[in-house]
Design an enzyme around this catalytic site. Structure first.
Site, short mmCIF file in Angstrom:
data_model
loop_
_atom_site.label_atom_id
_atom_site.label_comp_id
_atom_site.label_asym_id
_atom_site.label_seq_id
_atom_site.Cartn_x
_atom_site.Cartn_y
_atom_site.Cartn_z
N LYS A 147 24.11 -28.80 -32.54
CA LYS A 147 23.44 -29.02 -31.26
C LYS A 147 22.92 -27.67 -30.75
CE LYS A 147 24.39 -31.23 -26.76
NZ LYS A 147 25.43 -31.91 -25.95
N SER A 205 24.05 -36.29 -24.23
CA SER A 205 23.04 -35.29 -24.50
C SER A 205 22.93 -34.88 -25.96
CB SER A 205 23.32 -34.05 -23.65
OG SER A 205 24.57 -33.48 -24.01
N SER A 259 28.89 -36.98 -24.02
CA SER A 259 27.69 -36.51 -24.73
C SER A 259 27.78 -36.52 -26.25
CB SER A 259 27.31 -35.10 -24.26
OG SER A 259 26.59 -35.18 -23.05
#
Lengths: 483, 466
Positions: A80, A153, A177
């Protein structure tokens, strides 16, 4: 030609160790696939071909020399884009960090130094979102239907695994997330206990809630990645001084002695009955495997979201205070400092909304700040969960109240926040939790979530692995990206 | 009548540690700009603070030296404000749960109560060049303790005396080097007069600035109040060249620091055992030491106070005594000539206690006069050599040769018939005059006792001319 799409990490490791497969071959396969599907899903912000191949070649060379390497050596990964990578842009999907190149690797990245880095996965800007729509680099498409959101996210991290662009990835989970996008993309996502994985090098959203964790095809794969990234780090004062258990050993145990609680308010009130039905069915399946199922009560849906928003936005506003235009983003030149500060901020709409909320939440006003109210609610929820875990070993509930929504759905902010309603309690209480595929609705994956007492990742692995040995939801692939 | 102020001070003291408060960057002063920095003290995203245990030890020593109550659990908070020298947009400090509370500083005018003592990190430093402002982050993250007094000081001179006493203790216990010019001791002053608003004078970096700015504020505020004006709540800075306070950040008082419990750090737990250990490591402080000097060495309170002003001086005194010198002459030497030479400054080395004791012994034996001793001491300072070796190189040792002194005295008597006649005629004061001349003639080296004896002898042999 070996097909890698559904291959387990363990199998890849065996092939690499035996010399039947070269790290370069494996890495090139995933790089090619990542690059060819980038236009379709926009799952990456940066693809790091050179760095990946360099690592792969180093691993191959060391293997040739007969060196003993870590299990995951040579198996490529995606990260990420809020996890610091030395020499590789780390953007948090924000224009504010344009041009920022970290001078150090996150501790979790150091621990995976032998895994070729395919690229930095797209996400919601500063991890503020549940859709991966707030990225300054454009939205991510869901591999099951690219007109839909992969969740967020960590949407990019989940999408690359679902699309077969990466064997595994790391995401971060502040309020669902990792788990919600894993559910939306039909993959397995694991949020460890707060303190299990070092946060050093993770660009923080809410420091007291954030945790790095793996997203992979299966529970077994997650266990391998967890084994590599967990452990105390003197560089993170909040990381736990605890030995890391043998997670592979946990997989060998069944669920016959486990008591699993189903929170009845959540199942009764779930807006999508297909999701609650899938979770109930999973409970029956686990009962068949020997687990003892009971109904429990978690009667604090409203408080959960409120507490989370107050705390996460307050800590977020604090953590983002450094992006004041002095050192980051494009400098607004102005004679006055005040104008320089205000002019240099190029945050997106959702980030600005949360900065306003967070700043307000921390303001004392008269008496107690909203942040403190949030912390009190958090205390209550945590102690209630602690009491629940005196009765049951695990909680089983939906990972999210919806399946993947359309990119053009334009959910209002509150509905958007509601995505994480089932995930948040684990963050508030610092508990480990995991999302695994457990069904489908209209061709879209449905995920269920399991939650365990703090530092009992082993219980989640046991139950999750048992579940995945009895079902094949985790082995299904989106038709759009047939592998 | 002179107006009485209500004054409280916030003193920022840089702790003597090798590394910064939350990272391992060195703390040395004077390095090139931005050469003592790392991701943590630059506030790079994803960096995390790790508390330096050495800073805790020194802060704890400060708390104990000042008689504070150490809190078993203290916590860190983020204090938010925007300023270009603050890289994270917040300062890590201890707001709600400080390291220590209470305590006092004994000053010549009485005891000053402290409110609290807490740990915090320093900010960077802005450097204004002609058209732009540059930032040096070397200072960012340096370990500080903030020491806050109660609002119990009433005058500028009290404020200054308090700071001097505080500085004395901090130097004694090796807590800080207290170099105001290097920023390792800084002070903010809060001042109000009865019926007026409170103003805060920020960043006072010398004792003189503290005293003068407070004098100025007391005068300014009392003038305003006398004219029926209201004194607005304000943050000021001291303009040295104009010798007046200037408003700094008018909106400062409206600032909301949005304190947040620092989620990246654990609570700081200090158990009784750690406190006990720190207490054992604490050196004897000036007040109790002065009391002991009076009792143990029979010094006057005045002598004891002066000798304990600095730890170096007090240590030196005790070492000189341990090397065999009598306490009172040792005290007089250190307080007098040694202090004078230290104050003269320059690149001089303090003579070793052993050689000072040696000097005192030579004086005691009479092998060297008081005047010569001064000269020897000055040379000891300049060269670092022992008294003996200086004496053998120079002609400073006392003149005790009877024959030489007889010749000298004879000459003085022969050349000064009138004073001699006066003496013989009964004017005893004339003897002193003649002694002085003889002493001068010897270059100050004549053994006074022997010279006197010879002079008396020779004078009685003189014929009396009527």
């Amino acid at each position: 030609m070996i097909k890698f799409g559904l291959m387990s990490l363990r199998r890849m490791a065996e092939l690499l160790q035996s010399g039947k497969l070269m790290a370069r071959e494996l890495t090139e396969h995933y790089l090619d696939r990542s690059e060819s599907l980038q236009g379709k899903f926009n799952a990456y912000i940066t693809i790091t071909r050179d760095r990946a191949l360099k690592t792969a070649d180093q691993v191959d060379e060391l293997r040739r020399q007969g060196r003993e390497l870590s299990t995951l050596a040579g198996i490529p990964m995606a990260l990420k884009d809020n996890i610091s990578t030395q020499g590789v842009a780390t953007t948090c999907a924000s224009k504010v960090l344009a041009g920022y190149i970290p001078p150090f690797d996150a501790t979790a990245v150091k621990k995976l130094a032998d895994s070729p880095l395919l690229g930095k996965a797209n996400m919601d800007e500063f991890a503020m979102g549940s859709s991966s729509l707030t990225s300054a680099f454009g939205p991510v498409g869901n591999p099951w239907d690219r007109k839909r959101s992969p969740g967020g996210s960590s949407g990019g991290s989940a999408a690359v695994v679902a699309a077969g662009c990466a064997p595994f990835s790391l995401g971060s989970d502040t309020g669902g997330s990792i788990r919600q996008p894993a559910a939306f993309c039909g993959v397995t996502g694991f949020k460890p206990s707060f303190g299990r994985v070092s946060r050093k090098g993770l660009l923080p959203l809410a420091s007291s809630l954030d945790q790095i964790g793996p997203i992979a095809r299966s529970v077994e794969d997650c266990a391998l990645v967890l084994q590599a990234i967990c452990g105390h780090d003197p560089g993170d004062s909040t990381s736990a001084r605890l030995p890391v258990p043998d997670f592979a050993a946990a997989l060998r145990e069944d669920v016959s002695d486990l008591a699993i609680g189903l929170p009845e308010e959540i199942l009764d009130n779930c807006p999508d009955s297909r999701i609650s039905a899938a979770v109930e069915a999973a409970a029956r399946e686990l009962e068949g495997a020997g687990a003892k199922i009971s109904r429990v009560s978690m009667p604090y849906e409203r408080e959960t979201l409120a507490a989370y928003m107050l705390i996460a936005t307050a800590e977020g506003a604090s953590n983002l205070a450094r992006y004041d235009g002095v050192a980051y983003g494009c400098r607004h030149t102005s004679p006055s400092w005040e104008e320089m500060y205000t002019g240099s901020r190029v945050f997106g709409e959702e980030v600005r909304r949360r900065l306003m909320l967070g700043t307000f939440s921390l303001s004392a006003g008269s008496g107690c700040s909203s942040y403190e109210l949030g912390q009190r609610a958090r205390q209550k929820i945590s102690s209630h969960l602690a009491k629940l875990f005196a009765e049951v070993d695990l909680l089983l509930l939906p990972a999210a109240p919806f399946v993947a929504f359309r990119l053009d759905e334009e959910l209002d902010p509150l509905t958007m926040y509601y995505n994480d309603i089932y995930a948040i309690p684990a963050n508030l209480a610092g508990l480990p939790a995991m999302s695994v595929p457990c069904g489908e609705k209209g061709g879209l994956p449905v995920g269920m979530q399991m939650m365990a007492p703090r530092f009992r990742e082993d219980l989640l692995l046991r139950a999750g692995y048992t579940w995945q040995r009895r079902t094949d939801w985790h082995l299904r692939c989106p038709r759009e990206v047939e592998q | 009548m002179k107006a009485e102020g209500v004054i409280g001070l916030e003193v920022h003291v840089q702790l003597l540690t090798k590394e910064k408060l939350f990272c391992t960057c060195p703390t040395d002063f004077g390095a090139g700009a931005n050469t003592r920095v790392c991701p943590v003290c630059l506030g790079l995203p994803g960096s995390l603070p790790v508390l330096n245990p050495e800073a805790v030890t020194v802060a704890l020593r400060a708390a104990l030296a000042l008689g504070c109550t150490v809190n078993n659990i203290s916590r860190f908070d983020r204090k938010h404000y925007f300023y270009p020298d603050l890289p994270k947009g917040y300062q890590i400090t201890q707001h709600q749960h400080p390291l220590a509370q209470g305590g006092r500083v004994d000053t010549p005018f009485g005891s000053v109560d402290l409110d609290r003592l807490h740990l915090e990190e320093d900010a960077g430093k802005l450097m204004h060049t002609g058209e732009s402002t540059l930032i040096d982050f070397n200072r960012s993250g340096l370990p500080l303790v903030e020491i806050v007094t109660g609002p119990c000081l009433t005058s500028a001179s009290q404020a200054r005396a308090f700071l001097e006493s505080l500085r004395q203790v901090l130097l004694y216990a090796n807590i800080s080097d207290c170099r105001m010019e290097e920023g390792s001791l800084r002070c903010d002053a809060n001042i109000s007069l009865r019926g007026g608003g409170r103003t805060e004078i920020k960043n006072l970096n010398s004792f003189k600035a503290v005293e003068r700015s407070l004098e100025f504020e007391i005068a300014r505020q009392s003038r305003m109040l006398a004219q029926g004006e209201t004194v607005p709540v304000q943050t000021l800075r001291w303009d040295e060249t104009q010798a007046r306070t200037v408003p700094m950040r008018p909106k400062e008082m409206a600032l909301d620091y949005r304190y947040l419990l620092e989620p990246d750090l654990l609570p700081l737990v200090i158990d009784a055992e750690i406190v006990d250990r720190a207490r054992e490591d604490l050196p004897e402080l000036p007040r109790p030491r002065a009391a002991r000097f009076i009792k143990e060495y029979g010094l006057s309170p005045q002598n004891a106070a002066v000798l304990t002003l600095t730890r170096e001086m007090a240590d030196c005194f005790e070492q000189v005594v341990a090397a065999g010198a009598a306490p009172r002459p040792a005290a007089n030497l250190l307080q007098g000539e040694v202090s004078r030479l230290i104050n003269q400054g320059g690149k001089q080395s303090l003579p070793s206690p052993h050689s000072l004791a040696e000097l005192l012994a030579l004086q005691e034996q009479g092998s060297i006069s008081v005047t010569a001793a001064k000269e020897v001491l000055a040379q000891m300072f300049a060269s670092g050599q022992s008294a003996d070796s200086i004496l053998s190189r120079n002609s400073l040792s006392q003149l005790s040769d009877r024959h030489a002194l007889e010749n000298l005295a004879q000459a003085v008597i022969a050349n000064n018939p009138n004073p001699v006649a006066d003496y013989l005629g009964g004017k005893k004061q004339a003897f002193g005059y003649l002694m002085g001349l003889a002493m001068k003639e010897s270059g100050g080296r004549a053994n006074p006792g022997l010279l006197k004896e010879i002079m008396v002898q020779l004078l009685t042999k003189q014929p009396i001319n009527k």
